[in-house]
Write a protein that holds these residues in place. Sequence first.
Motif, PDB file in Angstrom:
ATOM      1  N   TRP A 191    -126.699  -4.614 -56.734  1.00 56.90           N
ATOM      2  CA  TRP A 191    -126.379  -5.590 -57.767  1.00 56.90           C
ATOM      3  C   TRP A 191    -125.847  -6.827 -57.044  1.00 56.90           C
ATOM      4  CZ3 TRP A 191    -127.823  -4.858 -62.658  1.00 56.90           C
ATOM      5  CH2 TRP A 191    -128.054  -3.549 -63.099  1.00 56.90           C
ATOM      6  N   VAL A 192    -126.335  -7.991 -57.437  1.00 59.15           N
ATOM      7  CA  VAL A 192    -125.921  -9.241 -56.792  1.00 59.15           C
ATOM      8  C   VAL A 192    -124.992  -9.998 -57.741  1.00 59.15           C
ATOM      9  CG1 VAL A 192    -126.675 -11.442 -55.821  1.00 59.15           C
ATOM     10  CG2 VAL A 192    -128.053  -9.374 -55.480  1.00 59.15           C
ATOM     11  N   ILE A 193    -123.774 -10.253 -57.304  1.00 57.65           N
ATOM     12  CA  ILE A 193    -122.802 -11.022 -58.093  1.00 57.65           C
ATOM     13  C   ILE A 193    -122.886 -12.471 -57.634  1.00 57.65           C
ATOM     14  CG2 ILE A 193    -120.389 -11.217 -58.800  1.00 57.65           C
ATOM     15  CD1 ILE A 193    -121.470  -8.499 -59.443  1.00 57.65           C
ATOM     16  N   THR A 194    -123.221 -13.375 -58.548  1.00 57.19           N
ATOM     17  CA  THR A 194    -123.469 -14.761 -58.137  1.00 57.19           C
ATOM     18  C   THR A 194    -122.286 -15.696 -58.398  1.00 57.19           C
ATOM     19  OG1 THR A 194    -124.434 -15.430 -60.261  1.00 57.19           O
ATOM     20  CG2 THR A 194    -125.919 -14.453 -58.627  1.00 57.19           C
ATOM     21  N   ARG A 195    -121.377 -15.334 -59.279  1.00 61.06           N
ATOM     22  CA  ARG A 195    -120.272 -16.230 -59.606  1.00 61.06           C
ATOM     23  C   ARG A 195    -119.039 -15.874 -58.780  1.00 61.06           C
ATOM     24  NH1 ARG A 195    -124.045 -18.618 -61.025  1.00 61.06           N
ATOM     25  NH2 ARG A 195    -124.722 -18.982 -63.179  1.00 61.06           N
ATOM     26  N   ALA A 196    -118.361 -16.910 -58.294  1.00 61.15           N
ATOM     27  CA  ALA A 196    -117.188 -16.685 -57.449  1.00 61.15           C
ATOM     28  C   ALA A 196    -116.105 -15.897 -58.191  1.00 61.15           C
ATOM     29  CB  ALA A 196    -116.630 -18.028 -56.974  1.00 61.15           C
ATOM     30  N   LYS A 197    -115.895 -16.221 -59.467  1.00 56.93           N
ATOM     31  CA  LYS A 197    -114.823 -15.536 -60.208  1.00 56.93           C
ATOM     32  C   LYS A 197    -115.147 -14.047 -60.355  1.00 56.93           C
ATOM     33  CE  LYS A 197    -116.428 -16.479 -64.951  1.00 56.93           C
ATOM     34  NZ  LYS A 197    -116.705 -15.057 -65.266  1.00 56.93           N
ATOM     35  N   ASP A 198    -116.426 -13.723 -60.533  1.00 58.69           N
ATOM     36  CA  ASP A 198    -116.801 -12.317 -60.675  1.00 58.69           C
ATOM     37  C   ASP A 198    -116.697 -11.580 -59.334  1.00 58.69           C
ATOM     38  OD1 ASP A 198    -117.266 -12.681 -63.362  1.00 58.69           O
ATOM     39  OD2 ASP A 198    -119.415 -13.076 -63.101  1.00 58.69           O
ATOM     40  N   GLN A 199    -117.042 -12.283 -58.254  1.00 57.42           N
ATOM     41  CA  GLN A 199    -116.869 -11.653 -56.934  1.00 57.42           C
ATOM     42  C   GLN A 199    -115.383 -11.350 -56.683  1.00 57.42           C
ATOM     43  OE1 GLN A 199    -118.682 -13.184 -53.434  1.00 57.42           O
ATOM     44  NE2 GLN A 199    -120.719 -13.387 -54.334  1.00 57.42           N
ATOM     45  N   ARG A 200    -114.517 -12.287 -57.030  1.00 56.77           N
ATOM     46  CA  ARG A 200    -113.079 -12.027 -56.837  1.00 56.77           C
ATOM     47  C   ARG A 200    -112.641 -10.809 -57.636  1.00 56.77           C
ATOM     48  NH1 ARG A 200    -112.642 -17.850 -56.980  1.00 56.77           N
ATOM     49  NH2 ARG A 200    -112.051 -17.786 -59.180  1.00 56.77           N
ATOM     50  N   ARG A 201    -113.183 -10.681 -58.854  1.00 53.21           N
ATOM     51  CA  ARG A 201    -112.834  -9.529 -59.710  1.00 53.21           C
ATOM     52  C   ARG A 201    -113.259  -8.217 -59.053  1.00 53.21           C
ATOM     53  NH1 ARG A 201    -115.743  -8.835 -65.500  1.00 53.21           N
ATOM     54  NH2 ARG A 201    -115.248  -6.629 -65.862  1.00 53.21           N
ATOM     55  N   VAL A 202    -114.465  -8.188 -58.496  1.00 52.22           N
ATOM     56  CA  VAL A 202    -114.953  -6.973 -57.825  1.00 52.22           C
ATOM     57  C   VAL A 202    -114.108  -6.671 -56.587  1.00 52.22           C
ATOM     58  CG1 VAL A 202    -116.873  -5.997 -56.492  1.00 52.22           C
ATOM     59  CG2 VAL A 202    -117.320  -7.160 -58.662  1.00 52.22           C
ATOM     60  N   LEU A 203    -113.877  -7.682 -55.769  1.00 48.20           N
ATOM     61  CA  LEU A 203    -113.184  -7.461 -54.501  1.00 48.20           C
ATOM     62  C   LEU A 203    -111.726  -7.083 -54.702  1.00 48.20           C
ATOM     63  CD1 LEU A 203    -114.719 -10.463 -52.522  1.00 48.20           C
ATOM     64  CD2 LEU A 203    -115.307  -8.051 -52.282  1.00 48.20           C
ATOM     65  N   HIS A 204    -111.173  -7.469 -55.842  1.00 46.41           N
ATOM     66  CA  HIS A 204    -109.773  -7.134 -56.124  1.00 46.41           C
ATOM     67  C   HIS A 204    -109.631  -5.738 -56.732  1.00 46.41           C
ATOM     68  CE1 HIS A 204    -105.582  -8.239 -56.610  1.00 46.41           C
ATOM     69  NE2 HIS A 204    -105.608  -7.715 -57.821  1.00 46.41           N
ATOM     70  N   ASP A 205    -110.683  -5.242 -57.379  1.00 47.43           N
ATOM     71  CA  ASP A 205    -110.601  -3.987 -58.131  1.00 47.43           C
ATOM     72  C   ASP A 205    -110.999  -2.813 -57.231  1.00 47.43           C
ATOM     73  OD1 ASP A 205    -110.613  -1.924 -59.911  1.00 47.43           O
ATOM     74  OD2 ASP A 205    -112.109  -2.782 -61.268  1.00 47.43           O
ATOM     75  N   THR A 206    -110.089  -2.396 -56.385  1.00 44.94           N
ATOM     76  CA  THR A 206    -110.400  -1.301 -55.449  1.00 44.94           C
ATOM     77  C   THR A 206    -110.425   0.050 -56.143  1.00 44.94           C
ATOM     78  OG1 THR A 206    -108.047  -1.124 -54.879  1.00 44.94           O
ATOM     79  CG2 THR A 206    -109.415  -2.547 -53.491  1.00 44.94           C
ATOM     80  N   ALA A 207    -109.916   0.138 -57.367  1.00 47.08           N
ATOM     81  CA  ALA A 207    -109.983   1.410 -58.092  1.00 47.08           C
ATOM     82  C   ALA A 207    -111.402   1.691 -58.582  1.00 47.08           C
ATOM     83  CB  ALA A 207    -109.018   1.383 -59.281  1.00 47.08           C
ATOM     84  N   THR A 208    -112.170   0.627 -58.808  1.00 42.62           N
ATOM     85  CA  THR A 208    -113.539   0.783 -59.325  1.00 42.62           C
ATOM     86  C   THR A 208    -114.588   0.609 -58.235  1.00 42.62           C
ATOM     87  OG1 THR A 208    -112.791  -0.111 -61.449  1.00 42.62           O
ATOM     88  CG2 THR A 208    -115.168  -0.053 -61.064  1.00 42.62           C
TER      89      THR A 208
END
Length: 392
Positions: free
Chosen positions: A48-65
């Motif tokens: 899955w490719v995340i293209t928006r910076a805000k969404d990438q930050r959300r993924v990289l911050h959510d280590t539980a998921t």
Amino acid sequence: MVRDFSLFTSPGMGPTPDGDPHAAVACAHDAPSIFYSPNNTRDGRGTWVITRAKDQRRVLHDTATFSSHRSIFASALGENWPMIPLELDPPAHGVFRSLLNPLLEPKRVMVLEPAIRERAIVLIDGISAASTNCDVMKDFAFPFAVSIFLHFLGLPDERLDTFVGWGKDLLHGEGVKRTAAARTIVAFIDDLAAVRRKEPTDDFMTFVVEAKVDGRPLTDEEVRGIGVLVFVAGLDTVATAIGFDLAYLARNPKDQQLLRREPDRIGLAAEELLRAYSTVQMIRVAKKDIEFEGAPIRKGDYISCATMIANRDPAEFENPNTIDLAREDNRHTAFAYGPHRCLGSHLARREIVIGLEEWLSRIPDFRIKEDTAPITYGGHVFGIENLILDWS
């Protein structure tokens, strides 16, 4: 939600004379904020490719998921151990990050700075005395960045070319060559650890083999995981950043002159160049089924957070494809984001800034040598080679 896109095979991603893979990859912003690419890893897996910076930050911050453990190095050997601390998830990640952080914090980097600057000066003065042109990757960027890493590990410069070769085969080689490089690097790190256990010195590897976490010594696999990460991280990324930066300045003489006139701007300019020429794709692995911005991500799916896409996001940066060396509030993610943000970022920043400062102060107006064309390429780590600069 499926798109024909790949950091390895899309137009502009293969080795290209006078290429611009960062501009080429910006096409991802013509797509939805998340889409599936069937082939977006070195071994041909989909992400899955995340293209928006805000969404990438959300993924990289959510280590539980989203797990950071992908065994990107060990997988080349058919094994499954993590590079540490990059591929550990919390809480283990925090334990090892706390252990290693004092070695790479800003105060420690300040102590290293005179040696870093001296190395840059020696290399550049040697180049200047020998000729009015050079292959800046071979003659400066790699020798400079790798020698700093060798100094950090407590190793002499004599094997610099050997280590650079291993790193290129590992990061940019295919199949048998990549596996062979991985085995060679593991054997080297294991041997170095064994030597430091018998003959400790004042260097990084001695610190690691003598360290304790939770009151116990590190296991052989943990020592290997730390050593391999430092080795891989120190070989390629800083040299590549310096190469892209000097190629930009060679093609944009007004900005080159601006930094010559006002060298105090170089620190701010380096941040903009890190944004515009980010080089690393980060992959996370879903720990559970989740719907993310409408995408049905399943447990085990790969999620791509490519820094070169986030840092050209028009929703995050005004005129993202324009390089503005005076850009303020530059919230780029060249060193990732969240708990796994690059531990070596302070050292990398100083290497890049010092490299640019000394190059601009010692080499006159430079340009890309006539009838030459630097080759760029995409992939897990973007790169540039054969960059011939001329100041005759």
